[in-house]
Design an enzyme around this catalytic site. Structure first.
Site, PDB file in Angstrom:
ATOM      1  CG  HIS A  36      -1.839  -1.084   1.212  1.00 41.05           C
ATOM      2  ND1 HIS A  36      -1.665  -2.056   1.768  1.00 41.05           N
ATOM      3  CD2 HIS A  36      -2.809  -1.129   0.157  1.00 41.05           C
ATOM      4  CE1 HIS A  36      -2.514  -2.598   1.602  1.00 41.05           C
ATOM      5  NE2 HIS A  36      -3.717  -2.316   0.918  1.00 41.05           N
ATOM      6  CB  VAL A 175       5.695  -4.261  -2.200  1.00 43.29           C
ATOM      7  CG1 VAL A 175       7.076  -4.349  -1.445  1.00 43.29           C
ATOM      8  CG2 VAL A 175       6.124  -2.787  -2.727  1.00 43.29           C
TER       9      VAL A 175
END
Ligand code: PAF
Length: 265
Positions: A36, A175
């Site tokens: 995020h 990620v």
């Protein structure tokens, strides 16, 4: 950072930015992690203001137990959003987003068929509907999504194309933790032993990509590397013109998804 709890409040806050600004939206369901933060930073780099939505959308969960178990920690999310350059955090109630009598749904076909569409019936209908609502509430010029949910990105792009929405969709790379596991809000549900087993997923993606580069069967190579993890699917799919190896698998009670574009250098 300002927080808005209702659609009306957010609209009032965004009124000054309706002309001459590039509003960036990062739609989320909270439980923020590095994935995020990468989305917030990408939005911060190109947009002003940056709006993040935090809404655990009940309409995209088929299984009530999965919805109930979805991690929630709003005070932590508020802190992370603020530190990551979000200007407005939109955290509406279910009643505000889906009031009694709500009866309009977005059913995307094409990109929503197969893979997650097969294993999570109704999931993309919930995702597309809430995203279209967020797009009409926030009216962003740019919206940011993560590569980890690659089919979701394809579904949103299909909807944007088909409904002629004036909106640019940007995709931010997945990620990963140092051990290779893709960051996901669901990872907190894994025990230490399950987390160890879950590492078979990124290993399998790597094995699949290596096989693909040698002209061998990427799916077979990935399946062979998935020891101890039961996949829902291991498949190569074309997402926005890129051949992508995608895996969904259950580790204990937690369902994880991950993917790797096969043309990636
Ligand atoms: O990817 C997510 O977190 C959700 O599917 C989204 C896009 C915020 C819609 O609820």
């Amino acid at each position: 950072m300002k927080a808005a709890r209702t659609i009306g409040e957010l609209r009032r806050l965004l009124q000054p930015f309706r002309t001459g600004s590039t509003i960036g939206l990062v739609p989320t369901m909270g439980a923020f992690h590095g994935g995020h933060i990468a989305l917030f930073r990408a939005a911060r780099a190109t947009c002003d203001p940056v709006v993040a939505s935090l809404f655990v959308n009940p309409t995209q969960f088929g299984d009530p137990a999965d919805l109930a178990a979805y991690p929630r920690d709003e005070p932590r999310d508020v802190r992370i959003a603020e530190e990551s350059g979000v200007d407005y955090l939109f955290a509406p109630s279910i009643d505000d987003m889906f009031p009694r009598g709500h009866a309009t749904w977005i059913d995307v076909e094409g990109a929503a068929l197969g893979l997650e569409g097969d294993f999570r019936p109704g999931h993309f209908r919930g995702v597309a509907t809430v995203c279209l609502k967020l797009f009409t509430i926030v009216r962003p010029q740019v919206a940011f999504f993560g590569q980890k949910d690659v089919q979701q990105v394809a579904v949103i792009r299909q909807m944007v194309r088909d409904l002629n929405l004036e909106l640019d969709i940007r995709v931010v790379p997945t990620v990963r933790d140092q051990d290779g596991l893709a960051l996901s809000s669901r990872n907190v549900r894994l025990s230490a032993a399950e987390r160890e087993r879950a590492l078979a997923i990124p290993r399998a993606l790597g094995a699949g990509r290596a096989a693909y580069r040698l002209g061998r069967d990427a799916v077979a190579a990935a399946r062979a590397a998935l020891a101890g993890v039961e996949p829902d699917y291991v498949a190569i799919a074309d997402f926005d013109g890129r051949p992508t190896l995608a895996i969904a698998a259950r580790v204990g009670g937690t369902r994880l998804i991950d993917n790797i574009p096969l043309d990636e250098r």
